[in-house]
Design a protein around this motif. Structure first.
Motif, PDB file in Angstrom:
ATOM      1  N   THR A 165      10.689  -8.931   1.285  1.00 21.73           N
ATOM      2  CA  THR A 165      11.183  -9.294   2.605  1.00 21.73           C
ATOM      3  C   THR A 165      12.345 -10.276   2.452  1.00 21.73           C
ATOM      4  O   THR A 165      12.555 -10.854   1.382  1.00 21.73           O
ATOM      5  CB  THR A 165      10.075  -9.941   3.450  1.00 21.73           C
ATOM      6  OG1 THR A 165       9.689 -11.187   2.833  1.00 21.73           O
ATOM      7  CG2 THR A 165       8.863  -9.028   3.550  1.00 21.73           C
ATOM      8  N   GLY A 166      13.069 -10.495   3.540  1.00 21.36           N
ATOM      9  CA  GLY A 166      14.157 -11.450   3.520  1.00 21.36           C
ATOM     10  C   GLY A 166      13.696 -12.867   3.274  1.00 21.36           C
ATOM     11  O   GLY A 166      14.475 -13.715   2.820  1.00 21.36           O
ATOM     12  N   SER A 167      12.426 -13.150   3.558  1.00 18.84           N
ATOM     13  CA  SER A 167      11.886 -14.494   3.359  1.00 18.84           C
ATOM     14  C   SER A 167      11.282 -14.680   1.979  1.00 18.84           C
ATOM     15  O   SER A 167      10.750 -15.746   1.669  1.00 18.84           O
ATOM     16  CB  SER A 167      10.832 -14.796   4.430  1.00 18.84           C
ATOM     17  OG  SER A 167       9.789 -13.839   4.382  1.00 18.84           O
ATOM     18  N   GLY A 168      11.327 -13.632   1.123  1.00 20.07           N
ATOM     19  CA  GLY A 168      10.887 -13.805  -0.254  1.00 20.07           C
ATOM     20  C   GLY A 168       9.462 -13.403  -0.558  1.00 20.07           C
ATOM     21  O   GLY A 168       8.863 -13.934  -1.497  1.00 20.07           O
ATOM     22  N   LEU A 169       8.887 -12.471   0.194  1.00 23.21           N
ATOM     23  CA  LEU A 169       7.560 -11.937  -0.112  1.00 23.21           C
ATOM     24  C   LEU A 169       7.723 -10.579  -0.778  1.00 23.21           C
ATOM     25  O   LEU A 169       8.412  -9.702  -0.260  1.00 23.21           O
ATOM     26  CB  LEU A 169       6.718 -11.803   1.155  1.00 23.21           C
ATOM     27  CG  LEU A 169       6.403 -13.083   1.918  1.00 23.21           C
ATOM     28  CD1 LEU A 169       5.557 -12.775   3.153  1.00 23.21           C
ATOM     29  CD2 LEU A 169       5.690 -14.098   1.031  1.00 23.21           C
ATOM     30  N   VAL A 170       7.087 -10.398  -1.931  1.00 25.46           N
ATOM     31  CA  VAL A 170       7.191  -9.166  -2.708  1.00 25.46           C
ATOM     32  C   VAL A 170       5.932  -8.337  -2.500  1.00 25.46           C
ATOM     33  O   VAL A 170       4.813  -8.836  -2.680  1.00 25.46           O
ATOM     34  CB  VAL A 170       7.371  -9.479  -4.208  1.00 25.46           C
ATOM     35  CG1 VAL A 170       7.392  -8.190  -5.027  1.00 25.46           C
ATOM     36  CG2 VAL A 170       8.662 -10.258  -4.427  1.00 25.46           C
ATOM     37  N   LEU A 171       6.096  -7.073  -2.131  1.00 29.87           N
ATOM     38  CA  LEU A 171       4.962  -6.182  -1.907  1.00 29.87           C
ATOM     39  C   LEU A 171       4.326  -5.800  -3.240  1.00 29.87           C
ATOM     40  O   LEU A 171       5.009  -5.507  -4.218  1.00 29.87           O
ATOM     41  CB  LEU A 171       5.421  -4.922  -1.173  1.00 29.87           C
ATOM     42  CG  LEU A 171       4.342  -3.920  -0.768  1.00 29.87           C
ATOM     43  CD1 LEU A 171       3.380  -4.540   0.247  1.00 29.87           C
ATOM     44  CD2 LEU A 171       4.965  -2.659  -0.190  1.00 29.87           C
ATOM     45  N   MET A 172       2.979  -5.802  -3.266  1.00 27.53           N
ATOM     46  CA  MET A 172       2.228  -5.467  -4.475  1.00 27.53           C
ATOM     47  C   MET A 172       1.453  -4.171  -4.253  1.00 27.53           C
ATOM     48  O   MET A 172       1.033  -3.853  -3.133  1.00 27.53           O
ATOM     49  CB  MET A 172       1.260  -6.594  -4.829  1.00 27.53           C
ATOM     50  CG  MET A 172       1.907  -7.965  -4.990  1.00 27.53           C
ATOM     51  SD  MET A 172       2.678  -8.169  -6.576  1.00 27.53           S
ATOM     52  CE  MET A 172       1.235  -8.560  -7.573  1.00 27.53           C
ATOM     53  N   GLY A 173       1.259  -3.423  -5.337  1.00 32.13           N
ATOM     54  CA  GLY A 173       0.502  -2.183  -5.235  1.00 32.13           C
ATOM     55  C   GLY A 173       0.022  -1.722  -6.599  1.00 32.13           C
ATOM     56  O   GLY A 173       0.366  -2.298  -7.641  1.00 32.13           O
ATOM     57  N   TRP A 174      -0.798  -0.666  -6.581  1.00 28.24           N
ATOM     58  CA  TRP A 174      -1.265  -0.047  -7.825  1.00 28.24           C
ATOM     59  C   TRP A 174      -0.345   1.118  -8.166  1.00 28.24           C
ATOM     60  O   TRP A 174      -0.182   2.046  -7.357  1.00 28.24           O
ATOM     61  CB  TRP A 174      -2.690   0.465  -7.659  1.00 28.24           C
ATOM     62  CG  TRP A 174      -3.714  -0.613  -7.497  1.00 28.24           C
ATOM     63  CD1 TRP A 174      -3.787  -1.803  -8.150  1.00 28.24           C
ATOM     64  CD2 TRP A 174      -4.857  -0.585  -6.617  1.00 28.24           C
ATOM     65  NE1 TRP A 174      -4.885  -2.525  -7.749  1.00 28.24           N
ATOM     66  CE2 TRP A 174      -5.565  -1.806  -6.809  1.00 28.24           C
ATOM     67  CE3 TRP A 174      -5.351   0.354  -5.708  1.00 28.24           C
ATOM     68  CZ2 TRP A 174      -6.726  -2.098  -6.117  1.00 28.24           C
ATOM     69  CZ3 TRP A 174      -6.506   0.055  -5.015  1.00 28.24           C
ATOM     70  CH2 TRP A 174      -7.196  -1.164  -5.220  1.00 28.24           C
ATOM     71  N   PRO A 175       0.287   1.133  -9.329  1.00 27.04           N
ATOM     72  CA  PRO A 175       1.188   2.238  -9.675  1.00 27.04           C
ATOM     73  C   PRO A 175       0.422   3.521  -9.946  1.00 27.04           C
ATOM     74  O   PRO A 175      -0.666   3.507 -10.521  1.00 27.04           O
ATOM     75  CB  PRO A 175       1.902   1.731 -10.924  1.00 27.04           C
ATOM     76  CG  PRO A 175       0.989   0.698 -11.509  1.00 27.04           C
ATOM     77  CD  PRO A 175       0.264   0.071 -10.342  1.00 27.04           C
TER      78      PRO A 175
END
Length: 438
Positions: free
Chosen positions: A128-138
């Motif tokens: 996001t623009g505020s610096g949150l990185v989305l996490m997931g299982w590859p």
């Protein structure tokens, strides 16, 4: 004395209403912030021990406690971007800090949020623009998600999407829907073979072909033999030995199952499975299933008094394609679509749930972390257990009700003024006391 306690109570009232004013200000300021959860201020009376001596009473005052109401869901607002992600129902998205990731830290903090406008950066990381990185299982190469731990963040990785990504999908299954003319198996027929070419896609996206030849058996002098030999050759195999399988197929001529496969005998190559109706071939790129049909079945290879007609040939796989869009479905699977029509699963985004959402600790950018009062987290598949579904093209609006906050603002202002008046009154009464002449 009672007068002093009255002043202390007034001071506590000023402090409590100042706290409430601060939460109201925060709520109104964030009325347009996606994913914001409103703050509530509760007042609790503070009672001093009462000795009831000569009718004296000491005012205790008031204390203020604040709480963020995280369990309330905001309305979903539709957008035009597929990576605007919200949740319909309970649960949160797993995220981490872009600052920690950019600094190369391996021990990334575990956070969660309700919604976010995720966009790939220069390295393809969705943030996001505020610096949150989305996490997931590859996902694995075949698009499946391996078994992952549900009560730790082990296995969760930052989601990365390459804008210039290309991909191919190797063919692993070909289904034949072909009618073979029954009259070709008469003793008087020419015995000429019938040829069929079926394209498939190799491991590198190359266009290959199965060259299939159907050779009729014309050796029965009494009529139709209903027998064919099917030879399968592979363009990707060694030209000197590209025959990958040969099979004798006998068709049923009974009233109940006329035209269906009666039996398949392997002459060379992989075995035939009568349960699935598939022949296991080994082509240049690896294993492939050639589905010809089951004994007595109504699909696959047929032999009827009609022309040779390959009318229903299907296969999986696709050539190399360029990435066109990435979307998340309701089950949390992040899928990439390519210009060849190929759709590939890249990640699964689980949903985080805790026993007490209101006990989570708030941090910047509408994110939350685990606290002792929230309880431990668990990672659910979207739509399973207590969690809701993921929604692309959507963002969750703030839970602030501006009209309600303005009402609270008026009440707070009146209460603050009244407490200030109490302090003023006590001050005047004390002034009168000091002015008494002896």
């Amino acid at each position: 004395m009672s007068m002093s306690s009255a002043m202390s109570a007034g001071v506590s009232g000023l402090a409590a209403n100042s706290t409430r004013l601060a939460t109201i200000s925060d709520n109104i300021a964030n009325s347009g912030t996606y994913g914001y959860k409103r703050m509530e201020t509760d007042f609790n009376s503070f009672v001093l021990n009462q000795h009831r001596v000569a009718g004296m009473y000491s005012a205790g005052g008031v204390t203020a406690t604040t709480q963020r109401v995280i369990e309330d869901d905001g309305a979903l607002s539709t957008t035009t971007h597929p990576l605007d992600i919200a949740i319909s129902g309970r649960g949160m998205l797993p995220v981490t800090s872009a600052v920690d990731l950019d600094n190369g830290f391996t021990d990334l903090p575990f956070m969660m949020t309700r919604t976010g406008s995720f966009r790939p950066d220069a390295e393809g990381v969705l943030k996001t623009g505020s610096g949150l990185v989305l996490m997931g299982w590859p996902a694995q190469a075949d698009g499946t998600i391996p078994l992952m731990s549900r009560d730790t963040m082990t296995g969760l990785t930052p989601v990365r999407i390459s804008a210039n990504q290309t991909a191919g999908d190797p063919t692993t299954e070909v289904s034949l829907g072909v009618n073979l003319p029954a009259s070709k198996t008469l003793a008087t027929a020419s015995g000429d073979p019938l040829a069929l070419k079926v394209e498939y896609f190799g491991n590198l996206g190359t266009s290959e072909a199965l060259n299939i030849t159907f050779i009729p058996d014309t050796s029965d002098p009494t009529g139709m033999s209903n027998t064919w030999v099917m030879e399968v050759r592979d363009s990707a195999s060694d030209p000197a030995a590209n025959l990958v399988g040969s099979y004798r197929i006998v068709f049923d001529d009974s009233q109940a199952h006329g035209g269906s496969i009666a039996s398949v005998t392997t002459l060379s190559g992989g075995a035939y499975d009568p349960v699935s109706g598939a022949i296991g071939l080994t082509v240049g790129g690896g294993a492939m299933d050639l589905v010809v049909g089951t004994p007595g079945g109504t699909t696959g290879l047929r032999q009827l008094a009609a022309n040779f007609s390959p009318t229903n040939i299907t296969k999986n796989g696709s050539p190399v394609g360029n990435l066109t869009t990435v979307e998340v479905d309701a089950d949390g699977f992040l899928k990439a679509s390519y210009d060849t029509g190929f759709v590939k699963t890249l990640y699964q985004i689980p949903l985080v749930d805790v026993p007490n959402p209101n006990g989570l600790m708030s941090v910047d950018s509408q994110a939350f972390t685990i606290s002792p009062t929230s309880g431990s987290f668990f990672l659910w598949n979207a739509g399973d257990g207590p969690t809701g579904s993921l929604q692309g093209y959507a963002l969750e609006e703030s839970t602030t009700d501006v009209a309600e906050e303005l009402t609270h603002l008026i009440l707070t202002q009146r209460a603050y003024s009244s407490n200030a008046k109490i302090i003023q009154t006590v001050d005047e009464m004390l002034q009168e006391t000091t002015n008494i002449k002896r």
